[in-house]
Structures are given as structure tokens and as C-alpha cells.
Design an enzyme around this catalytic site. Structure first.
Site, PDB file in Angstrom:
ATOM      1  N   LYS A 231      53.476  29.061  43.906  1.00 41.89           N
ATOM      2  CA  LYS A 231      53.694  30.475  43.590  1.00 41.89           C
ATOM      3  C   LYS A 231      54.737  31.102  44.520  1.00 41.89           C
ATOM      4  O   LYS A 231      55.642  31.827  44.082  1.00 41.89           O
ATOM      5  CB  LYS A 231      52.359  31.225  43.692  1.00 41.89           C
ATOM      6  CG  LYS A 231      52.456  32.719  43.688  1.00 41.89           C
ATOM      7  CD  LYS A 231      52.967  33.247  42.352  1.00 41.89           C
ATOM      8  CE  LYS A 231      53.405  34.682  42.474  1.00 41.89           C
ATOM      9  NZ  LYS A 231      52.912  35.531  41.441  1.00 41.89           N
ATOM     10  N   CYS A 285      56.112  41.762  44.589  1.00 42.16           N
ATOM     11  CA  CYS A 285      56.061  40.298  44.561  1.00 42.16           C
ATOM     12  C   CYS A 285      57.271  39.671  45.238  1.00 42.16           C
ATOM     13  O   CYS A 285      57.169  39.077  46.304  1.00 42.16           O
ATOM     14  CB  CYS A 285      55.978  39.841  43.115  1.00 42.16           C
ATOM     15  SG  CYS A 285      54.738  40.748  42.187  1.00 42.16           S
TER      16      CYS A 285
HETATM   17  N1  SAJ Z   1      66.115  42.030  39.920  1.00 42.23           N
HETATM   18  C1  SAJ Z   1      67.473  42.064  40.141  1.00 42.23           C
HETATM   19  N2  SAJ Z   1      68.271  41.206  39.431  1.00 42.23           N
HETATM   20  C2  SAJ Z   1      67.764  40.337  38.523  1.00 42.23           C
HETATM   21  C3  SAJ Z   1      66.371  40.304  38.310  1.00 42.23           C
HETATM   22  C4  SAJ Z   1      65.575  41.157  39.026  1.00 42.23           C
HETATM   23  O1  SAJ Z   1      67.984  42.848  40.962  1.00 42.23           O
HETATM   24  O2  SAJ Z   1      68.555  39.609  37.912  1.00 42.23           O
HETATM   25  C5  SAJ Z   1      65.240  42.919  40.698  1.00 42.23           C
HETATM   26  C6  SAJ Z   1      64.417  43.878  39.847  1.00 42.23           C
HETATM   27  O3  SAJ Z   1      65.149  45.030  39.540  1.00 42.23           O
HETATM   28  C7  SAJ Z   1      63.244  44.155  40.767  1.00 42.23           C
HETATM   29  C8  SAJ Z   1      63.044  42.817  41.471  1.00 42.23           C
HETATM   30  O4  SAJ Z   1      64.264  42.127  41.338  1.00 42.23           O
HETATM   31  O5  SAJ Z   1      63.570  45.136  41.721  1.00 42.23           O
HETATM   32  C9  SAJ Z   1      61.919  41.972  40.934  1.00 42.23           C
HETATM   33  O6  SAJ Z   1      61.865  42.054  39.529  1.00 42.23           O
HETATM   34  P1  SAJ Z   1      61.529  40.815  38.574  1.00 42.23           P
HETATM   35  O7  SAJ Z   1      61.526  41.299  37.185  1.00 42.23           O
HETATM   36  O8  SAJ Z   1      62.418  39.676  38.883  1.00 42.23           O
HETATM   37  O9  SAJ Z   1      60.092  40.326  39.053  1.00 42.23           O
HETATM   38  P2  SAJ Z   1      58.677  41.048  39.323  1.00 42.23           P
HETATM   39  O10 SAJ Z   1      58.575  41.318  40.787  1.00 42.23           O
HETATM   40  O11 SAJ Z   1      58.443  42.186  38.406  1.00 42.23           O
HETATM   41  O12 SAJ Z   1      57.698  39.846  38.919  1.00 42.23           O
HETATM   42  C10 SAJ Z   1      57.820  38.592  39.596  1.00 42.23           C
HETATM   43  C11 SAJ Z   1      57.852  37.464  38.565  1.00 42.23           C
HETATM   44  N3  SAJ Z   1      58.235  36.205  39.219  1.00 42.23           N
HETATM   45  C12 SAJ Z   1      59.262  35.478  38.758  1.00 42.23           C
HETATM   46  O13 SAJ Z   1      59.952  35.793  37.809  1.00 42.23           O
HETATM   47  C13 SAJ Z   1      59.544  34.197  39.481  1.00 42.23           C
HETATM   48  C14 SAJ Z   1      56.484  37.336  37.920  1.00 42.23           C
HETATM   49  O14 SAJ Z   1      56.457  36.244  37.021  1.00 42.23           O
HETATM   50  C15 SAJ Z   1      55.412  37.154  38.996  1.00 42.23           C
HETATM   51  O15 SAJ Z   1      54.113  37.050  38.423  1.00 42.23           O
HETATM   52  C16 SAJ Z   1      55.456  38.400  39.865  1.00 42.23           C
HETATM   53  O16 SAJ Z   1      56.742  38.451  40.484  1.00 42.23           O
HETATM   54  C17 SAJ Z   1      54.344  38.307  40.897  1.00 42.23           C
HETATM   55  O17 SAJ Z   1      53.299  38.958  40.700  1.00 42.23           O
HETATM   56  O18 SAJ Z   1      54.477  37.549  41.859  1.00 42.23           O
END
Ligand code: SAJ
Length: 428
Positions: A231, A285
Site C-alpha cells: 500500500k 493519502c
Molecule cells: N494529483 C496531481 N497530479 C496528478 C494526479 C494527482 O497533482 O496527475 C494530485 C491531486 O490533485 C491531489 C493528490 O495528487 O492533490 C492526490 O490525488 P489522487 O487522485 O492521486 O489520489 P488520492 O489521494 O485521492 O487517492 C490515493 C489513491 N492512490 C493511488 O492512486 C495510488 C487511492 O487509490 C488510495 O486508496 C488513496 O490514495 C488512499 O487512501 O491511500
């Protein structure tokens, strides 16, 4: 607490099965006690209730318990309101303040970090201690909260398993990290593949049967430590890749070229897939979990730590850019669009958008108007929020921080008259 078999690497190498949601043994007639009714616990409890389990959901917050027992919800997540209303109405889900006896206990509490980037496992410890008096022989105890290596054994088993009971024989303890994406939780909680790491092969097997009763994705079996690491690795992988995109955007600003055009073109190479830059990385996360790996092995995690540092520095880059632009105007009005950590969610945790807005408000850059249609006044009182119409009408400078759908729909003609800092590249 003793464990029948600490390592089962050899006897239970990663095995997979496609379940199709078919349960075994006592499932799904069992009772389940879900500890923590937040973004993971409430959807999990509701899904289990909808699959026929008798579910008690525990939360220490009286208002959360009351809200759920009215058939309402306290968080924003698509379709969760309908599901909770249905399972509360048919008495499958009940919210309570303290754990009660059950066949299966699932811990879904926060695992934040402290100011110095150390994991704070106090909620996991409290939840484990709270279930201990109710644990009976045959029970299954599952940790879903994202946790540093060895937490399942050193915290959950240590505090939740009553004296004299043997793990793997009398009670069964495992880690099954949640992997759902906020905004798609109800779909992903059922459809995603799951990693199950028991403290012994018997723990893994029993946990696997349980998840196979409601998950349609594959259920992969391993050890507790490997599940914990898997994870953390997933979220670190994403953090490192977003850090690359963020560093690239800073580099492109330096050369005064369009980051998104470059990413679009580079991504047309068959083996390149760059993620999107933004104002920084938020949420509970990805901005937290990599620190658990850094804390567990500081000497071995240079790349992971550097990625975190790049992502943590991105908000300041955005702030500097806005300050530089606003200094060109007399009495500028700065409209900040979006406060939540990502699009179309109402979650403000670790949000770089909120940090940037706050920093601009505390600067002498000009009047700052904040707008986030997903945040209600009940939820947020730190500073006033303004309507999108007002912000668009009054602002000299528009700073797009969170790419909510409402902002994507803003007419280019309106933006044409403004100075725009688009941190997400949605208005190109
Ligand atoms: N973000 C970017 N650029 C991107 C993608 C995301 O700047 O290309 C930013 C988003 O705006 C946000 C942050 O990253 O601020 C995180 O967003 P996210 O959509 O990537 O992820 P989370 O935090 O909402 O959810 C993640 C997920 N993990 C992965 O995709 C590996 C989710 O599947 C997990 O269950 C979750 O973390 C968790 O609970 O750990």
C-alpha cells in the site's frame, strides 16, 4: 498475545483467485463491527450491510453517529447517501459510539503523521484497545487503515488480542489496505483487486474468504508486512510521478514554455506517461504515506523523500508566481478558485489549494476572494467564501487551484479579460 506462525512466505506465496463475489463458510451471515466511520469506514460498512451482513459502525463523534442513524451522511461521496439511507432503513447498519461483539472487526481509522513526519498510530492503538474486550474465539480482526510496516502485528494484534488467545488459532488478524479513490469509493471498494496479508496463513485464508464475499476484483494473498508495504509503495509511486510532473512545470516556467503542451507531446511517445502538474499534492493519502516509508528506512529512501520535498515546495512556487503578477497592478483583486485537495470532492485535508489561498490572504498582494462550490459554511469558517459569479466579476487575477467541474465550464470569454494562473492546465 502469541502468534502461531510469524512468517508464512514459503507456505503461502502470493496466490490469487477471481472470486466473483462468492463467499465461503460463515460469510455473509456474519456480524461485522467497523471501527471508524469516515471516508473508508462508512462506505465499507454500507457495502457490507447491502451484501447481507449485520453491521455495527463505530464512531467516537456523537454527531456522526446521529447523522448516520437518521439515514444521512456527513461526507460527500457519489451515491453514498442513497446506500446509507437504504441500509439504515432496513436495519442492516446501525451506528454506535463503542464497539460491540461481532464475528469480524474492521479498523478504518486515520493514520496521520506528526509535525516531524512520523506516523501517528494512536488512533489504531485506541481502536484496537476498544475492540479487545469484545473479541471472542473465532473472530477476525482486519486493519484497513494505511499503516507503516509491522503495525498489524505490533499495534493491532498487540492491543486487540486478549491474553491467552493465539493468533492464527483462536483469533485471526490481517491487514487489507483500502485502495479506493475518493469520488469512486463505492465502485472501487467492490471492483478493485485487494491485497490480503494475514499474520499467519490461517489468518490470510479467513480474511480472503471474507473479502471474496463482497469484492469482485482479485484477492491476492501475502503476509501482513508485505501488504503494509504494498500500500505504501502504491502511493509513493504516484507521489514520485506527480513530483516529476511538478518539477517539469517549474522547469517549463523557467523557460517560459507551456508545460501541458510538452507533456501532451511527450506522452505521445509509446512508453512515456507523465502525470499532471498541479498546485501541489494533497489529501490524506499520497501526501502522507510516503513519509511512512522514509521514516521506516531513512537511509534507503532518497528518491521518495526528494519527491515529497518537490511536491511540498510546489505551493510556494505558485504563491511566488501570483505575488509577482499581482505586483503589476494597483489594488488588485485575486480570485482563488478551489480549496479542496482535488477536483469534485469536499475534502480539505492537506490541501495545497487551501494553503496557497491562506498564504495569499496573509500577504499584502491585494484583496483575496476565495470560492469553492463544494465547501459549505458549516464545514469551513476560517475565511468567507464567495460565489463564482462574484469572484469572476470582481477579480483582476484568477488563480485556478482545484479543477472542479464548475470551473471547467467557465466561458473563455470571461477569462479573456483576466490575468490567469491556471495551476491545473484546464483552460488551455
Ligand atoms: N494529483 C496531481 N497530479 C496528478 C494526479 C494527482 O497533482 O496527475 C494530485 C491531486 O490533485 C491531489 C493528490 O495528487 O492533490 C492526490 O490525488 P489522487 O487522485 O492521486 O489520489 P488520492 O489521494 O485521492 O487517492 C490515493 C489513491 N492512490 C493511488 O492512486 C495510488 C487511492 O487509490 C488510495 O486508496 C488513496 O490514495 C488512499 O487512501 O491511500
Amino acid at each position: 498475545m502469541t502468534s502461531e506462525l510469524q512468517s508464512h512466505k514459503d507456505t503461502d506465496a502470493v496466490s490469487e483467485s477471481r472470486s466473483g463475489g462468492q463467499g465461503q463458510g460463515l460469510f455473509p451471515t456474519a456480524s461485522v463491527c467497523v471501527v471508524g466511520l469516515g471516508y473508508i469506514g462508512l462506505p465499507t460498512a454500507s457495502i457490507l450491510a447491502s451484501k447481507g451482513y449485520q453491521v455495527a459502525g463505530v464512531d467516537v463523534r456523537e454527531e456522526v453517529v446521529e447523522t448516520i442513524n437518521r439515514g444521512e451522511i456527513h461526507i460527500e461521496e457519489p451515491d453514498l447517501d442513497v446506500l446509507v439511507k437504504a441500509v439504515v432503513a432496513n436495519n442492516r447498519l446501525k451506528a454506535i459510539r463503542e464497539p460491540q461483539p461481532a464475528d469480524v472487526f474492521i479498523i478504518c481509522v486515520p493514520t496521520p503523521f506528526t509535525g516531524d513526519h512520523k506516523p501517528d498510530l494512536s488512533y489504531v492503538e485506541k481502536a484496537s484497545k476498544a475492540i479487545r474486550p469484545h473479541v471472542r474465539p473465532g473472530n477476525l480482526i482486519i486493519l484497513e487503515s494505511t499503516s507503516p510496516p509491522r503495525t498489524t502485528e505490533d499495534v493491532v494484534a498487540k492491543h486487540a488480542v486478549p491474553d491467552g488467545m493465539v493468533v492464527g488459532k483462536d483469533v485471526f488478524v490481517a491487514h487489507c489496505p483500502e485502495r479506493v479513490l475518493p469520488g469512486r469509493i463505492l465502485i472501487e471498494a467492490v471492483e478493485n483487486d485487494r491485497v490480503i496479508g494475514g499474520m499467519t496463513p490461517a489468518c490470510t485464508q479467513k480474511t480472503k474468504s471474507f473479502y471474496q464475499s463482497f469484492v469482485t476484483g482479485e484477492v491476492m494473498a501475502t503476509t501482513a508486512v508485505s501488504a503494509e508495504l504494498t500500500k505504501l509503495v502504491e502511493n509513493s509511486f504516484r507521489d514520485v510521478n506527480i513530483a516529476f510532473a511538478n518539477e517539469l512545470s517549474i522547469l517549463c516556467d523557467h523557460f517560459d514554455v507551456d508545460t501541458w503542451e510538452i507533456i501532451e507531446m511527450a506522452n505521445r511517445h509509446p512508453r512515456v506517461n507523465i502525470l499532471s502538474p498541479g498546485p501541489g499534492v494533497g489529501g490524506h493519502c499520497i501526501s502522507v504515506d510516503p513519509w511512512f516509508l522514509v521514516d521506516a528506512a531513512p537511509e534507503l529512501t532518497n528518491l521518495i523523500r526528494t519527491a515529497r520535498e518537490v511536491n511540498e515546495s510546489k505551493p510556494q512556487h505558485v504563491i511566488n508566481k501570483v505575488l509577482e503578477l499581482s505586483a503589476r497592478f494597483t489594488n488588485p483583486v485575486i480570485g482563488c478558485l478551489g480549496l479542496t485537495y482535488k477536483s469534485d470532492v469536499d475534502d480539505l485535508r492537506e490541501s495545497p489549494s487551501l494553503d496557497i489561498t491562506r498564504a495569499l490572504m496573509n500577504s499584502d498582494a491585494g484583496e483575496v476572494l476565495a470560492c469553492d462550490p463544494l465547501i459549505t459554511e458549516d464545514q469551513f469558517s476560517e475565511f468567507p467564501l464567495h460565489s463564482l459569479d462574484e469572484v469572476l466579476k470582481r477579480s483582476t487575477l484568477i488563480v485556478l487551484l482545484t479543477d472542479h467541474q464548475q470551473f471547467r465550464e467557465i466561458s473563455p470569454a470571461v477569462l479573456h479579460e483576466k490575468v490567469v494562473v491556471d495551476t491545473r492546465g484546464i483552460w488551455r
